[in-house]
Design an enzyme around this catalytic site. Structure first.
Site, PDB file in Angstrom:
ATOM      1  N   TYR A 478      54.765  40.231  38.703  1.00 58.04           N
ATOM      2  CA  TYR A 478      54.562  41.661  38.972  1.00 58.04           C
ATOM      3  C   TYR A 478      55.777  42.130  39.767  1.00 58.04           C
ATOM      4  CZ  TYR A 478      49.697  41.027  37.422  1.00 58.04           C
ATOM      5  OH  TYR A 478      48.568  40.764  36.692  1.00 58.04           O
TER       6      TYR A 478
HETATM    7  C1  LIG Z   1      50.775  45.419  29.993  1.00 57.33           C
HETATM    8  C2  LIG Z   1      51.050  44.194  30.805  1.00 57.33           C
HETATM    9  C3  LIG Z   1      50.050  43.248  30.988  1.00 57.33           C
HETATM   10  C4  LIG Z   1      50.275  42.090  31.728  1.00 57.33           C
HETATM   11  N1  LIG Z   1      49.269  41.186  31.895  1.00 57.33           N
HETATM   12  C5  LIG Z   1      49.494  40.058  32.610  1.00 57.33           C
HETATM   13  C6  LIG Z   1      48.476  39.087  32.796  1.00 57.33           C
HETATM   14  O1  LIG Z   1      47.364  39.220  32.294  1.00 57.33           O
HETATM   15  N2  LIG Z   1      48.762  37.987  33.538  1.00 57.33           N
HETATM   16  C7  LIG Z   1      49.987  37.787  34.099  1.00 57.33           C
HETATM   17  O2  LIG Z   1      50.196  36.753  34.732  1.00 57.33           O
HETATM   18  N3  LIG Z   1      50.966  38.695  33.947  1.00 57.33           N
HETATM   19  C8  LIG Z   1      50.747  39.818  33.225  1.00 57.33           C
HETATM   20  N4  LIG Z   1      51.752  40.728  33.083  1.00 57.33           N
HETATM   21  C9  LIG Z   1      53.051  40.472  33.721  1.00 57.33           C
HETATM   22  C10 LIG Z   1      53.904  39.585  32.843  1.00 57.33           C
HETATM   23  O3  LIG Z   1      53.460  38.241  32.946  1.00 57.33           O
HETATM   24  C11 LIG Z   1      55.376  39.649  33.294  1.00 57.33           C
HETATM   25  O4  LIG Z   1      55.839  40.960  33.198  1.00 57.33           O
HETATM   26  C12 LIG Z   1      56.248  38.694  32.485  1.00 57.33           C
HETATM   27  O5  LIG Z   1      57.414  38.384  33.213  1.00 57.33           O
HETATM   28  C13 LIG Z   1      56.602  39.305  31.154  1.00 57.33           C
HETATM   29  O6  LIG Z   1      57.268  38.395  30.348  1.00 57.33           O
HETATM   30  P1  LIG Z   1      58.082  38.994  29.107  1.00 57.33           P
HETATM   31  O7  LIG Z   1      58.736  37.858  28.426  1.00 57.33           O
HETATM   32  O8  LIG Z   1      57.216  39.899  28.318  1.00 57.33           O
HETATM   33  O9  LIG Z   1      59.122  39.932  29.859  1.00 57.33           O
HETATM   34  P2  LIG Z   1      60.711  40.059  29.868  1.00 57.33           P
HETATM   35  O10 LIG Z   1      60.946  41.412  30.426  1.00 57.33           O
HETATM   36  O11 LIG Z   1      61.292  39.741  28.551  1.00 57.33           O
HETATM   37  O12 LIG Z   1      61.149  38.944  30.903  1.00 57.33           O
HETATM   38  C14 LIG Z   1      60.728  38.909  32.249  1.00 57.33           C
HETATM   39  C15 LIG Z   1      61.749  38.120  33.070  1.00 57.33           C
HETATM   40  O13 LIG Z   1      61.890  36.792  32.546  1.00 57.33           O
HETATM   41  C16 LIG Z   1      63.211  36.578  32.052  1.00 57.33           C
HETATM   42  N5  LIG Z   1      63.092  35.861  30.776  1.00 57.33           N
HETATM   43  C17 LIG Z   1      62.423  36.281  29.669  1.00 57.33           C
HETATM   44  N6  LIG Z   1      62.514  35.361  28.695  1.00 57.33           N
HETATM   45  C18 LIG Z   1      63.257  34.341  29.195  1.00 57.33           C
HETATM   46  C19 LIG Z   1      63.704  33.101  28.654  1.00 57.33           C
HETATM   47  N7  LIG Z   1      63.382  32.741  27.413  1.00 57.33           N
HETATM   48  N8  LIG Z   1      64.466  32.305  29.420  1.00 57.33           N
HETATM   49  C20 LIG Z   1      64.784  32.652  30.681  1.00 57.33           C
HETATM   50  N9  LIG Z   1      64.378  33.818  31.251  1.00 57.33           N
HETATM   51  C21 LIG Z   1      63.629  34.655  30.513  1.00 57.33           C
HETATM   52  C22 LIG Z   1      63.800  37.963  31.892  1.00 57.33           C
HETATM   53  O14 LIG Z   1      65.201  37.953  31.963  1.00 57.33           O
HETATM   54  C23 LIG Z   1      63.152  38.727  33.027  1.00 57.33           C
HETATM   55  O15 LIG Z   1      63.813  38.434  34.240  1.00 57.33           O
HETATM   56  C24 LIG Z   1      51.541  41.888  32.329  1.00 57.33           C
HETATM   57  C25 LIG Z   1      52.539  42.835  32.154  1.00 57.33           C
HETATM   58  C26 LIG Z   1      52.313  43.982  31.413  1.00 57.33           C
HETATM   59  C27 LIG Z   1      53.406  44.993  31.273  1.00 57.33           C
END
Ligand SMILES: Cc1cc2nc3c(=O)[nH]c(=O)nc-3n(C[C@H](O)[C@H](O)[C@H](O)COP(=O)(O)OP(=O)(O)OC[C@H]3O[C@@H](n4cnc5c(N)ncnc54)[C@H](O)[C@@H]3O)c2cc1C
Ligand SMILES: *[C@@H]1O[C@H](CO)[C@@H](O)[C@H](O)[C@H]1NC(C)=O
Ligand SMILES: *[C@@H]1O[C@H](CO)[C@@H](O)[C@H](O)[C@H]1NC(C)=O
Ligand SMILES: *[C@@H]1O[C@H](CO)[C@@H](O)[C@H](O)[C@H]1NC(C)=O
Ligand SMILES: *[C@@H]1O[C@H](CO)[C@@H](O)[C@H](O)[C@H]1NC(C)=O
Ligand SMILES: *[C@@H]1O[C@H](CO)[C@@H](O)[C@H](O)[C@H]1NC(C)=O
Ligand SMILES: *[C@@H]1O[C@H](CO)[C@@H](O)[C@H](O)[C@H]1NC(C)=O
Length: 538
Positions: A478
């Site tokens: 978050y």
């Molecule tokens: C609608 C919504 C619902 C959510 N529900 C939950 C929930 O139920 N439980 C929970 O724990 N969290 C929840 N989250 C939060 C979510 O876990 C985080 O936002 C998470 O970091 C998102 O991962 P992403 O790959 O989609 O995001 P991205 O924006 O792609 O990545 C997030 C971070 O990780 C880095 N990253 C991404 N992929 C990689 C990779 N392959 N290697 C190295 N670094 C990488 C990115 O550079 C960035 O710093 C929710 C968020 C939203 C918006």
């Protein structure tokens, strides 16, 4: 001045490594040339590079931007790379260093502060959207998941192979496995099985030198760091090997609403005491918001008790009657389904329907747009008093904001059995629940943004007396840049500790040690990446 001299050494080292030119801000063309000339590049005729002049650039950039606050941002990447092969990631890492570009890594694009696709410096995005294979081995109860896969796809691929295997991760189907698992990842199986990061058995990462490493090759320190230390500080994670967990063929879900007039306060008081102590197969989250009650002809606070139970309704109803009779749960409030059905049920607010029939909706790749939002988190050790809750209602009643919501997520069970240092995610025993605060708005413009951001900052300040403060704990998934940011150049360990101790507690130090070993010149960096240590700090 030690750090400055080590920076110059770094620049020289990189320059010598690749060519005899110093790294400089080059045009994207030089990066592209370097990319195609990278040794061993495979699929070199596949089109994976998008420059700003490409007509698809803006749709590729926009497609997974989840928070509209960062859609209009002016600093856009020079190039977006959408790898279909590991060599494309290796080439991007090496050529970015050579041509003075930073990288942002994007999996699902759900970062709350847009760190996966926004930067104030010239940069390239590695967008993992095409690396989304999920290979389930039901015999050994494991799966390899490429990090571009979303949670919904992962759940669906497990369901295709088995109706009694699951994975304990987040709710929202469009969240990416890359960022989510890197930061911990929790959902309705957390009390039974812990975090997503607690259920990882192997991984593949590409480091700053372009090496593809598995668990054995990366070593246990780095393998520890990537399971909860937040994405983007150590390298590009290509895939996770996950451990699947058993679930019964029948689970029960419910979503029951109670307003203040319907004894919500009394139920919340009881929930705060019992939710973390219940049978670990039951998980009850409380979502709170302002509503206009037709029945009472006025505004009120409504609490939604959203729940999943690993078992049938016959067992659940008496269990609830015993532990939380104040809720008055009736069997007609409950729906029996399969685990995949529960994933659909929990996502139904986003689909605008409550149909349990079609797990295929979990494969939907359309981004969920929640509008513009700002969120924060807290971890709670002692129940919040009735006076404390009343103050929260005053915030939710504020007509200056378009929407505000509090989510209380229960702790207990498996979370209490895992030590604080087992993984970088430090928030384990002693907490009774976790709070997610969010405000969402649709009005375009700075004034609306400032108003909503101010509201949540005030709310956060208000909550200070109700949560532990040394340090105040926060959840890296978050992400909240209000709690502290790195400098654009060098950031000391002490300075980064301001936010680092909140996310990682006593694990922050070890994260910095691992970072120093695997990325000593801090190539993988952003506003809240793990800092490197100076020689005298090691
Ligand atoms: C609608 C919504 C619902 C959510 N529900 C939950 C929930 O139920 N439980 C929970 O724990 N969290 C929840 N989250 C939060 C979510 O876990 C985080 O936002 C998470 O970091 C998102 O991962 P992403 O790959 O989609 O995001 P991205 O924006 O792609 O990545 C997030 C971070 O990780 C880095 N990253 C991404 N992929 C990689 C990779 N392959 N290697 C190295 N670094 C990488 C990115 O550079 C960035 O710093 C929710 C968020 C939203 C918006
Ligand atoms: C290219 O491939 C060869 C043979 O597989 C390997 O030895 C070499 O290390 C690779 N080079 C790079 C830069 O990956
Ligand atoms: C845009 O880039 C993609 C991916 O490299 C490529 O397939 C496409 O042909 C490019 N389009 C134009 C108009 O250059
Ligand atoms: C992407 O978003 C920007 C900013 O809102 C907008 O100007 C652009 O038209 C969008 N592009 C596409 C293809 O939707
Ligand atoms: C399960 O694991 C064993 C041992 O690693 C392996 O030999 C076997 O092929 C695996 N099963 C499947 C279906 O891959
Ligand atoms: C609220 O609590 C009172 C007293 O415990 C009870 O009589 C009443 O039925 C409850 N109301 C609802 C809507 O559950
Ligand atoms: C995917 O979800 C979007 C948004 O909820 C919806 O408009 C669309 O119809 C869905 N597509 C499919 C194929 O279900």
């Amino acid at each position: 001045m030690k750090h400055l001299s080590s920076y110059f050494t770094f620049a020289t080292a990189i320059a010598l490594l690749f060519s005899f030119e110093p790294p400089s801000l080059d045009t994207p063309e030089k990066f592209i040339q370097c990319f195609y000339n990278y040794p061993n590049i495979t699929n070199s005729n596949s089109n994976v590079l998008y420059t700003q002049t490409n007509s698809s650039y803006s749709s590729v950039l926009n497609v997974t931007i989840q928070n509209l606050r960062f859609l209009h941002i002016s600093s856009k990447p020079q190039v977006i790379v959408t790898p279909v092969d590991v060599s494309h990631i290796q080439a991007t890492i090496m050529c970015s260093q050579r041509h003075g570009l930073q990288i942002r890594i994007r999996s699902g694009g759900h970062d709350y502060e847009g760190l996966s696709y926004v930067a104030e410096v010239p940069f390239v995005i590695i967008d993992l959207i095409n690396l989304r294979e999920v290979t389930v081995d039901e015999e050994n109860q494991t799966a390899w998941v490429q990090t571009g896969a979303q949670l919904g796809e992962l759940y669906y691929r497990i369901y295709e192979k088995s109706k009694t295997l699951a994975f304990p991760a987040g709710v929202c189907y469009s969240v990416g496995t890359g960022g989510h698992i890197s930061g911990g990842g929790y959902g309705f199986l957390m009390r039974k099985y812990g975090l997503a990061a607690d259920n990882i058995v192997d991984a593949q990462i590409i480091d700053v030198n372009g090496n593809l490493l598995d668990r054995q090759a990366m070593g246990e320190d780095l393998f520890w760091a990537i399971r909860g230390g937040g994405g983007a500080s150590f390298g590009v994670i290509v895939a996770w090997k996950i451990k699947l967990v058993p679930v019964p063929s029948t689970v029960t879900v419910f979503n029951v609403a109670r307003t203040l007039e319907e004894n919500a306060t009394e139920i919340i008081q009881k929930w705060q005491v019992v939710a973390s102590k219940l049978d670990e197969r039951i998980y009850i989250r409380m979502d709170m918001e302002k509503v206009h009650s037709r029945e009472y002809g006025k505004r009120t606070i409504q609490v939604n008790f959203v729940s999943m139970f690993l078992g049938g309704v016959e067992e659940l109803v008496p269990l609830m009657q015993k532990s939380l009779p104040e809720l008055g749960l009736d069997r007609k409030d409950c729906t029996e389904t399969s685990w995949i059905g529960s994933a659909v049920f929990l996502n139904s607010p986003w689909f605008g329907s409550t149909s349990l029939e079609a797990p295929e909706v979990l494969l939907n790749r359309t981004q969920i747009y929640s509008g513009y939002f700002k969120a924060k988190s807290d971890y709670v050790r002692q129940p919040i008093s009735i006076d404390g809750l009343r103050g929260l209602w005053r915030f939710l009643y504020d007509d200056e904001i378009e929407y505000g919501q509090l989510q209380f997520a229960p702790y207990g069970g498996r979370m209490y059995e895992i030590s604080e240092s087992e993984l970088p995610f430090a928030h384990r025993s002693g907490y009774i629940f976790h709070i997610h605060y969010v405000t969402i708005w649709q009005t375009i413009g700075d004034e609306a943004a400032q108003r909503h951001v101010n509201w949540i900052r005030e709310l956060y300040k208000y909550m200070e007396p109700y949560v532990p403060n040394s340090p105040r704990a926060a959840y890296v998934n978050y992400r909240d840049l209000d709690i502290g940011v790195n400098n654009n150049g060098y950031t000391s360990y002490d300075q980064a500790s301001i936010w680092g101790l909140k996310y990682f507690g006593n694990n922050f130090r070890r994260l910095a040690t691992v970072k120093t070993r695997v990325d000593p010149y801090n190539f993988f960096k952003n506003e809240q990446s793990i800092p490197t240590l100076l020689e005298e700090e090691i």
